[in-house]
Design a protein around this motif. Structure first.
Motif, PDB file in Angstrom:
ATOM      1  N   SER A 183     -20.164   7.985  13.624  1.00  0.00           N
ATOM      2  CA  SER A 183     -20.150   9.193  14.451  1.00  0.00           C
ATOM      3  C   SER A 183     -19.019   9.069  15.452  1.00  0.00           C
ATOM      4  O   SER A 183     -18.138   8.217  15.330  1.00  0.00           O
ATOM      5  CB  SER A 183     -21.500   9.365  15.162  1.00  0.00           C
ATOM      6  OG  SER A 183     -21.720   8.265  16.030  1.00  0.00           O
ATOM      7  N   SER A 184     -19.049   9.936  16.460  1.00  0.00           N
ATOM      8  CA  SER A 184     -18.012   9.894  17.489  1.00  0.00           C
ATOM      9  C   SER A 184     -18.116   8.628  18.334  1.00  0.00           C
ATOM     10  O   SER A 184     -17.161   8.239  19.000  1.00  0.00           O
ATOM     11  CB  SER A 184     -18.118  11.130  18.388  1.00  0.00           C
ATOM     12  OG  SER A 184     -19.405  11.196  18.984  1.00  0.00           O
ATOM     13  N   VAL A 185     -19.291   7.997  18.355  1.00  0.00           N
ATOM     14  CA  VAL A 185     -19.504   6.756  19.094  1.00  0.00           C
ATOM     15  C   VAL A 185     -19.276   5.586  18.154  1.00  0.00           C
ATOM     16  O   VAL A 185     -19.804   5.554  17.040  1.00  0.00           O
ATOM     17  CB  VAL A 185     -20.935   6.700  19.682  1.00  0.00           C
ATOM     18  CG1 VAL A 185     -21.160   5.398  20.421  1.00  0.00           C
ATOM     19  CG2 VAL A 185     -21.167   7.890  20.604  1.00  0.00           C
ATOM     20  N   GLN A 186     -18.516   4.616  18.609  1.00  0.00           N
ATOM     21  CA  GLN A 186     -18.210   3.463  17.780  1.00  0.00           C
ATOM     22  C   GLN A 186     -19.414   2.532  17.681  1.00  0.00           C
ATOM     23  O   GLN A 186     -20.000   2.142  18.687  1.00  0.00           O
ATOM     24  CB  GLN A 186     -17.013   2.698  18.357  1.00  0.00           C
ATOM     25  CG  GLN A 186     -16.594   1.506  17.505  1.00  0.00           C
ATOM     26  CD  GLN A 186     -15.443   0.743  18.137  1.00  0.00           C
ATOM     27  OE1 GLN A 186     -14.990   1.082  19.222  1.00  0.00           O
ATOM     28  NE2 GLN A 186     -14.979  -0.284  17.448  1.00  0.00           N
ATOM     29  N   ILE A 187     -19.789   2.182  16.464  1.00  0.00           N
ATOM     30  CA  ILE A 187     -20.880   1.240  16.202  1.00  0.00           C
ATOM     31  C   ILE A 187     -20.263  -0.088  15.773  1.00  0.00           C
ATOM     32  O   ILE A 187     -19.393  -0.133  14.904  1.00  0.00           O
ATOM     33  CB  ILE A 187     -21.823   1.761  15.099  1.00  0.00           C
ATOM     34  CG1 ILE A 187     -22.328   3.167  15.441  1.00  0.00           C
ATOM     35  CG2 ILE A 187     -22.982   0.805  14.896  1.00  0.00           C
ATOM     36  CD1 ILE A 187     -23.193   3.236  16.665  1.00  0.00           C
ATOM     37  N   TYR A 188     -20.704  -1.173  16.386  1.00  0.00           N
ATOM     38  CA  TYR A 188     -20.149  -2.489  16.059  1.00  0.00           C
ATOM     39  C   TYR A 188     -21.262  -3.532  16.097  1.00  0.00           C
ATOM     40  O   TYR A 188     -22.371  -3.277  16.593  1.00  0.00           O
ATOM     41  CB  TYR A 188     -19.051  -2.866  17.059  1.00  0.00           C
ATOM     42  CG  TYR A 188     -19.522  -2.966  18.495  1.00  0.00           C
ATOM     43  CD1 TYR A 188     -19.949  -4.177  19.027  1.00  0.00           C
ATOM     44  CD2 TYR A 188     -19.555  -1.831  19.322  1.00  0.00           C
ATOM     45  CE1 TYR A 188     -20.406  -4.261  20.333  1.00  0.00           C
ATOM     46  CE2 TYR A 188     -20.004  -1.905  20.623  1.00  0.00           C
ATOM     47  CZ  TYR A 188     -20.417  -3.127  21.130  1.00  0.00           C
ATOM     48  OH  TYR A 188     -20.874  -3.204  22.422  1.00  0.00           O
ATOM     49  N   LEU A 189     -20.968  -4.709  15.580  1.00  0.00           N
ATOM     50  CA  LEU A 189     -21.927  -5.808  15.579  1.00  0.00           C
ATOM     51  C   LEU A 189     -21.829  -6.578  16.887  1.00  0.00           C
ATOM     52  O   LEU A 189     -20.745  -7.003  17.297  1.00  0.00           O
ATOM     53  CB  LEU A 189     -21.668  -6.750  14.404  1.00  0.00           C
ATOM     54  CG  LEU A 189     -22.269  -6.344  13.054  1.00  0.00           C
ATOM     55  CD1 LEU A 189     -21.820  -7.323  11.967  1.00  0.00           C
ATOM     56  CD2 LEU A 189     -23.783  -6.296  13.114  1.00  0.00           C
ATOM     57  N   SER A 190     -22.963  -6.777  17.535  1.00  0.00           N
ATOM     58  CA  SER A 190     -23.001  -7.561  18.769  1.00  0.00           C
ATOM     59  C   SER A 190     -22.993  -9.052  18.426  1.00  0.00           C
ATOM     60  O   SER A 190     -23.115  -9.428  17.258  1.00  0.00           O
ATOM     61  CB  SER A 190     -24.271  -7.211  19.563  1.00  0.00           C
ATOM     62  OG  SER A 190     -25.408  -7.708  18.890  1.00  0.00           O
ATOM     63  N   PRO A 191     -22.866  -9.932  19.430  1.00  0.00           N
ATOM     64  CA  PRO A 191     -22.908 -11.388  19.158  1.00  0.00           C
ATOM     65  C   PRO A 191     -24.196 -11.856  18.499  1.00  0.00           C
ATOM     66  O   PRO A 191     -24.204 -12.924  17.873  1.00  0.00           O
ATOM     67  CB  PRO A 191     -22.748 -12.000  20.556  1.00  0.00           C
ATOM     68  CG  PRO A 191     -22.004 -10.964  21.339  1.00  0.00           C
ATOM     69  CD  PRO A 191     -22.470  -9.652  20.818  1.00  0.00           C
ATOM     70  N   VAL A 192     -25.279 -11.095  18.606  1.00  0.00           N
ATOM     71  CA  VAL A 192     -26.536 -11.495  17.955  1.00  0.00           C
ATOM     72  C   VAL A 192     -26.744 -10.732  16.647  1.00  0.00           C
ATOM     73  O   VAL A 192     -27.873 -10.627  16.151  1.00  0.00           O
ATOM     74  CB  VAL A 192     -27.730 -11.265  18.904  1.00  0.00           C
ATOM     75  CG1 VAL A 192     -27.663 -12.202  20.080  1.00  0.00           C
ATOM     76  CG2 VAL A 192     -27.797  -9.815  19.372  1.00  0.00           C
ATOM     77  N   GLU A 193     -25.660 -10.219  16.099  1.00  0.00           N
ATOM     78  CA  GLU A 193     -25.663  -9.568  14.790  1.00  0.00           C
ATOM     79  C   GLU A 193     -26.545  -8.314  14.758  1.00  0.00           C
ATOM     80  O   GLU A 193     -27.265  -8.066  13.793  1.00  0.00           O
ATOM     81  CB  GLU A 193     -26.126 -10.559  13.708  1.00  0.00           C
ATOM     82  CG  GLU A 193     -25.245 -11.800  13.558  1.00  0.00           C
ATOM     83  CD  GLU A 193     -23.835 -11.442  13.108  1.00  0.00           C
ATOM     84  OE1 GLU A 193     -23.702 -10.534  12.259  1.00  0.00           O
ATOM     85  OE2 GLU A 193     -22.877 -12.060  13.605  1.00  0.00           O
ATOM     86  N   THR A 194     -26.499  -7.532  15.829  1.00  0.00           N
ATOM     87  CA  THR A 194     -27.201  -6.244  15.877  1.00  0.00           C
ATOM     88  C   THR A 194     -26.176  -5.138  16.054  1.00  0.00           C
ATOM     89  O   THR A 194     -25.208  -5.295  16.799  1.00  0.00           O
ATOM     90  CB  THR A 194     -28.206  -6.219  17.046  1.00  0.00           C
ATOM     91  OG1 THR A 194     -29.086  -7.333  16.948  1.00  0.00           O
ATOM     92  CG2 THR A 194     -29.013  -4.947  17.027  1.00  0.00           C
ATOM     93  N   HIS A 195     -26.379  -4.027  15.375  1.00  0.00           N
ATOM     94  CA  HIS A 195     -25.462  -2.900  15.516  1.00  0.00           C
ATOM     95  C   HIS A 195     -25.681  -2.227  16.867  1.00  0.00           C
ATOM     96  O   HIS A 195     -26.811  -1.886  17.225  1.00  0.00           O
ATOM     97  CB  HIS A 195     -25.679  -1.897  14.389  1.00  0.00           C
ATOM     98  CG  HIS A 195     -25.270  -2.431  13.049  1.00  0.00           C
ATOM     99  ND1 HIS A 195     -26.147  -3.045  12.197  1.00  0.00           N
ATOM    100  CD2 HIS A 195     -24.053  -2.457  12.436  1.00  0.00           C
ATOM    101  CE1 HIS A 195     -25.509  -3.420  11.092  1.00  0.00           C
ATOM    102  NE2 HIS A 195     -24.239  -3.074  11.208  1.00  0.00           N
TER     103      HIS A 195
END
Length: 293
Positions: free
Chosen positions: A84-96
């Motif tokens: 979407s317009s908001v960027q989704i990424y993996l955090s250091p604990v492997e959560t989107h």
């Protein structure tokens, strides 16, 4: 064991726990939990003819996905939202996750019909939460150095300053928690954006359970630990003053003269049972001797 040593040890342990808890709460993303029952919403869309209008929002809007919220991010532990317009990424604990935007509104946003004073007030309050936590960490950092100096020199003044700094850190962290609750109130009771409660559809409200998560509890535990550390440090300062006064009184007892002056104390000579006494030896030309030259 002196009471100052025991109290200082307990205060140090409490301060370390407070720092750890506040740091964990500040950096984790589990302050609020939004559990969305997507199956129920999907069933509603399938059964109601007017539910078809919700299909696009159900598939694309982030508020229709189960998520947790921290001070800086939303994280989606179950399903990954679509691009979407908001960027989704993996955090250091492997959560989107997706970031929370704290940047000021642009002039175009301010002139839009949906913009109001509540939106700007919520934004300022949310920034103040972060600022108050940062100032709290600064106060704890200063308390570390004054406490180290006070323990090394056994200085009651330095320990008192450390207690004041820890109390300041506690008040700042508690103030940050109060501001955070104010932000929560704005998001629940005011119209502050499409992603917040007042702008949700009825079906979304009915099928979303909002609850406080473990990071929120850890934050309050950190506030309580910092308050306990401040109280214990104040007690340690009182103990140090009392111990120092006792030491000074003991030293004065050694310095106080006895029954006879030290310079003229008589001492015995001769035998028993009745020793004879005479003053200390006199010197040539002394005024105490029988002969003066």
């Amino acid at each position: 064991m002196p009471c100052s040593a025991v109290t200082l040890s307990l205060a140090t342990i409490s301060a370390i726990i407070a720092v750890a808890l506040l740091a964990i709460a500040f950096s984790t993303d589990n302050w609020l939990s939004y559990e969305v029952k997507r199956n129920n919403i999907q069933t509603f869309i399938a059964k109601h003819p007017d539910g078809a209008s919700l299909t696009e929002s159900f598939n694309n809007r982030l508020v229709y996905y189960t998520r947790t919220r921290g001070l800086f991010r939303y994280c989606y532990p179950k399903e990954k939202p679509p691009a979407s317009s908001v960027q989704i990424y993996l955090s250091p604990v492997e959560t989107h996750c997706s970031n929370i935007d704290y940047f000021p509104q642009t002039e175009e946003d301010k002139s839009s019909p949906g913009f109001n004073e509540d939106i700007m007030a919520r934004l300022h309050l949310a920034r103040s939460v972060i600022a108050a936590f940062i100032l709290s960490f600064v106060a704890i950092f200063c308390a570390f150095w004054t406490g180290l100096s006070g323990c090394w020199k056994r200085s009651a003044g330095a320990i008192t300053a450390t207690a004041i700094l820890m109390l300041t850190a506690c008040l700042l962290a508690a103030g940050a928690m109060g501001l955070w609750h104010t932000v929560e109130f704005f998001e629940k009771e005011k119209v502050v954006g499409d992603d917040y409660y007042q702008s949700w559809t009825t079906v979304l409200r009915d099928n979303t359970r909002i609850s406080y998560d473990w990071s929120y509890i850890v934050a309050w535990a950190g506030v309580a630990s910092s308050l306990l550390a401040s109280i214990l440090l104040s007690g340690a300062a009182v103990c140090l003053r009392g111990e120092r006064e006792k030491e000074e009184q003991l030293n004065l007892q050694y310095l106080m003269p006895g029954k006879y002056p030290i310079s003229g104390a008589p001492y015995p000579y001769g035998g028993f049972p009745q020793p004879q006494l005479y003053p200390q030896p006199y010197y040539h030309g002394s005024q105490y001797g029988p002969y003066n030259y």
